[in-house]
Design an enzyme around this catalytic site. Structure first.
Site, PDB file in Angstrom:
ATOM      1  N   PRO A  17       0.854  -1.192   0.000  1.00 39.81           N
ATOM      2  CA  PRO A  17       0.000   0.000   0.000  1.00 39.81           C
ATOM      3  C   PRO A  17       0.887   1.238   0.000  1.00 39.81           C
ATOM      4  O   PRO A  17       1.769   1.383   0.855  1.00 39.81           O
ATOM      5  CB  PRO A  17      -0.788  -0.127   1.310  1.00 39.81           C
ATOM      6  CG  PRO A  17       0.051  -0.993   2.190  1.00 39.81           C
ATOM      7  CD  PRO A  17       0.795  -1.920   1.286  1.00 39.81           C
ATOM      8  N   MET A  18       0.660   2.151  -0.948  1.00 34.63           N
ATOM      9  CA  MET A  18       1.491   3.357  -1.057  1.00 34.63           C
ATOM     10  C   MET A  18       0.601   4.564  -1.302  1.00 34.63           C
ATOM     11  O   MET A  18      -0.118   4.614  -2.307  1.00 34.63           O
ATOM     12  CB  MET A  18       2.520   3.200  -2.183  1.00 34.63           C
ATOM     13  CG  MET A  18       3.580   2.145  -1.899  1.00 34.63           C
ATOM     14  SD  MET A  18       4.738   1.883  -3.264  1.00 34.63           S
ATOM     15  CE  MET A  18       3.757   0.804  -4.332  1.00 34.63           C
ATOM     16  N   CYS A 100       2.781   3.374   9.224  1.00 36.13           N
ATOM     17  CA  CYS A 100       3.007   4.660   8.566  1.00 36.13           C
ATOM     18  C   CYS A 100       3.510   5.689   9.576  1.00 36.13           C
ATOM     19  O   CYS A 100       2.874   5.896  10.618  1.00 36.13           O
ATOM     20  CB  CYS A 100       1.726   5.152   7.910  1.00 36.13           C
ATOM     21  SG  CYS A 100       1.936   6.721   7.036  1.00 36.13           S
ATOM     22  N   LYS A 141      -0.071  -4.701   9.270  1.00 35.71           N
ATOM     23  CA  LYS A 141       1.232  -4.329   8.690  1.00 35.71           C
ATOM     24  C   LYS A 141       1.897  -3.361   9.660  1.00 35.71           C
ATOM     25  O   LYS A 141       1.318  -2.331  10.003  1.00 35.71           O
ATOM     26  CB  LYS A 141       1.083  -3.686   7.311  1.00 35.71           C
ATOM     27  CG  LYS A 141       2.428  -3.410   6.634  1.00 35.71           C
ATOM     28  CD  LYS A 141       2.231  -2.984   5.172  1.00 35.71           C
ATOM     29  CE  LYS A 141       3.593  -2.860   4.470  1.00 35.71           C
ATOM     30  NZ  LYS A 141       4.331  -1.651   4.894  1.00 35.71           N
ATOM     31  N   HIS A 173       7.379  -4.325   7.841  1.00 34.29           N
ATOM     32  CA  HIS A 173       8.385  -3.481   7.200  1.00 34.29           C
ATOM     33  C   HIS A 173       9.604  -3.541   8.113  1.00 34.29           C
ATOM     34  O   HIS A 173       9.568  -3.061   9.242  1.00 34.29           O
ATOM     35  CB  HIS A 173       7.877  -2.045   7.066  1.00 34.29           C
ATOM     36  CG  HIS A 173       8.799  -1.159   6.291  1.00 34.29           C
ATOM     37  ND1 HIS A 173       8.365  -0.043   5.623  1.00 34.29           N
ATOM     38  CD2 HIS A 173      10.140  -1.205   6.077  1.00 34.29           C
ATOM     39  CE1 HIS A 173       9.383   0.550   5.038  1.00 34.29           C
ATOM     40  NE2 HIS A 173      10.476  -0.141   5.313  1.00 34.29           N
ATOM     41  N   ASN A 213       8.670  -6.823   4.166  1.00 28.97           N
ATOM     42  CA  ASN A 213       8.611  -5.636   3.314  1.00 28.97           C
ATOM     43  C   ASN A 213       9.817  -4.764   3.644  1.00 28.97           C
ATOM     44  O   ASN A 213      10.333  -4.801   4.748  1.00 28.97           O
ATOM     45  CB  ASN A 213       7.293  -4.890   3.588  1.00 28.97           C
ATOM     46  CG  ASN A 213       7.204  -3.530   2.921  1.00 28.97           C
ATOM     47  OD1 ASN A 213       6.828  -2.554   3.549  1.00 28.97           O
ATOM     48  ND2 ASN A 213       7.549  -3.448   1.650  1.00 28.97           N
ATOM     49  N   GLY A 214      10.259  -3.976   2.651  1.00 31.52           N
ATOM     50  CA  GLY A 214      11.328  -3.021   2.890  1.00 31.52           C
ATOM     51  C   GLY A 214      12.572  -3.314   2.080  1.00 31.52           C
ATOM     52  O   GLY A 214      13.212  -4.348   2.279  1.00 31.52           O
ATOM     53  N   ARG A 236       8.234   0.494  -3.826  1.00 32.50           N
ATOM     54  CA  ARG A 236       8.624   1.439  -4.868  1.00 32.50           C
ATOM     55  C   ARG A 236       9.173   0.760  -6.115  1.00 32.50           C
ATOM     56  O   ARG A 236       9.009   1.272  -7.225  1.00 32.50           O
ATOM     57  CB  ARG A 236       9.643   2.427  -4.299  1.00 32.50           C
ATOM     58  CG  ARG A 236       9.015   3.488  -3.398  1.00 32.50           C
ATOM     59  CD  ARG A 236      10.061   4.258  -2.624  1.00 32.50           C
ATOM     60  NE  ARG A 236      10.663   3.438  -1.586  1.00 32.50           N
ATOM     61  CZ  ARG A 236      11.758   3.781  -0.908  1.00 32.50           C
ATOM     62  NH1 ARG A 236      12.377   4.911  -1.189  1.00 32.50           N
ATOM     63  NH2 ARG A 236      12.234   2.999   0.041  1.00 32.50           N
TER      64      ARG A 236
END
Length: 338
Positions: A17-18, A100, A141, A173, A213-214, A236
């Site tokens: 999700p971004m 976030c 997350k 993450h 993630n990351g 990304r």
């Protein structure tokens, strides 16, 4: 059409999700490149789901499945109500954002700052699970910790609590979030990655889906992570070089990646853009997510230029996609997803 719940025992690759990126147009485009990846929405605040324009916030194309909604919030009752509403839209998964680090998220007492309140996160997950039908899985997350927290305590404690509360997956993450001293952008790069702690989390919870993630930039890294955890999440890299997604289905099935059918992809996206324009939108809303499709190929720069310049014109139509594609010399390039 009746849908079965996702097989959470299976390995999974997902697109993260971004904010401002993974909207419904982006997800539809990504789905043209991979049928198996789990696609996430941008984070949507629970209050907005309850009080706002639900069709605008939650609608999507059926082709996007499997698709997950990420919610932001910290009030169990509101998150439960948002979950009930979202479930009616047919999402495959509803994910709670505990990662976030933006100032706006902190001011609303959700996102990464919730790492400091694992008991509250657990209550949120419990409420969301009660509100969700069996066909919709509820997940979290998170980060490995925030600020001066010891990740060994913060991550393992949060995971223990949310799993006990019913979370069916924990996506991590693998960086800390520094709520003081770093911007959201800096928090994506500066805190060091610690993949090993996520691997250890999986060993502690062998029967629970653990995803990582990351900093993942290619499918070779995905393959390596999937020998240690259940899921890998591209962020990304998938957005800036979406051609990488064309190799996902073959990788997950053990096959050999074929050259993407770019003509088919462009035809599908042109038809989609035409429907969007007919509904009152602009071609640019769709094409802005396609800028990186031919990254690294001969003619990619001209392709990007056409999409950037021409779609800014108010009378631009979907045919611009074919004009832009003509600038790319496909015969001189190999599949970017290899």
């Amino acid at each position: 059409m009746e849908r079965k719940p996702l097989n959470i025992a299976a390995q999974c690759l997902s697109v993260a999700p971004m904010m401002d990126w993974t909207d419904r147009h982006c997800r539809y485009f990504h789905r043209q490149l991979t049928k198996s990846a789990l696609l996430y929405t941008e984070m949507v605040v629970a209050d907005a789901v309850i009080r706002g324009d639900r069709q605008r916030l939650l609608s999507y194309d059926d082709a996007e499945h499997p698709v997950a909604l990420q919610l932001g919030g910290s009030d169990p009752e509101k998150l439960a109500e948002a979950t009930r509403i979202a479930a009616d839209f047919g999402y495959d998964e509803i994910n709670l954002n505990v990662g976030c680090p933006s100032d706006r998220v902190q001011s609303g007492t959700f996102g990464a700052c919730l790492m400091l309140q694992p008991d509250l996160v657990a209550r949120c997950i419990e409420a969301m699970r009660r509100a969700a039908p069996d066909t919709v899985r509820v997940t979290v997350k998170c980060r490995i910790g925030v600020d001066e927290q010891d990740p060994e305590i913060a991550l393992f404690g949060l995971a223990r609590d949310v799993i006990a509360a019913g979370s069916q997956a924990v996506w991590v993450h693998a960086r800390k979030a520094w709520l003081q001293g770093l911007s959201p952008r800096e928090n994506r790069d500066i805190p060091p990655l610690d993949y090993d702690i996520v691997y250890r989390l999986k060993r502690v919870h062998p029967d629970v889906f653990i995803g990582i993630n990351g900093g993942i930039t290619d499918l070779d890294q995905v393959r390596d992570h999937l020998t240690r955890v259940d899921g890998a999440m591209l962020g990304r890299a998938a957005y800036h070089s979406p051609g990488i997604l064309a190799g996902v289905d073959a990788m997950m099935s053990g096959g050999t990646a074929a050259e993407p059918d770019y003509q088919r992809i462009m035809e599908a996206m042109a038809a989609y853009a035409d429907r969007h324009v007919t509904a009152g939108g602009r071609v640019q809303h769709v094409t802005r997510h396609m800028i990186g499709l031919f990254q690294g190929m001969p003619g990619a720069r001209r392709y990007r230029q056409i999409l950037t310049v021409e779609t800014a014109k108010p009378d631009c139509g979907p045919d611009v996609l074919f004009a832009a594609m003509q600038a790319v010399h496909l015969e001189d390039a190999t599949a970017p997803a290899a």
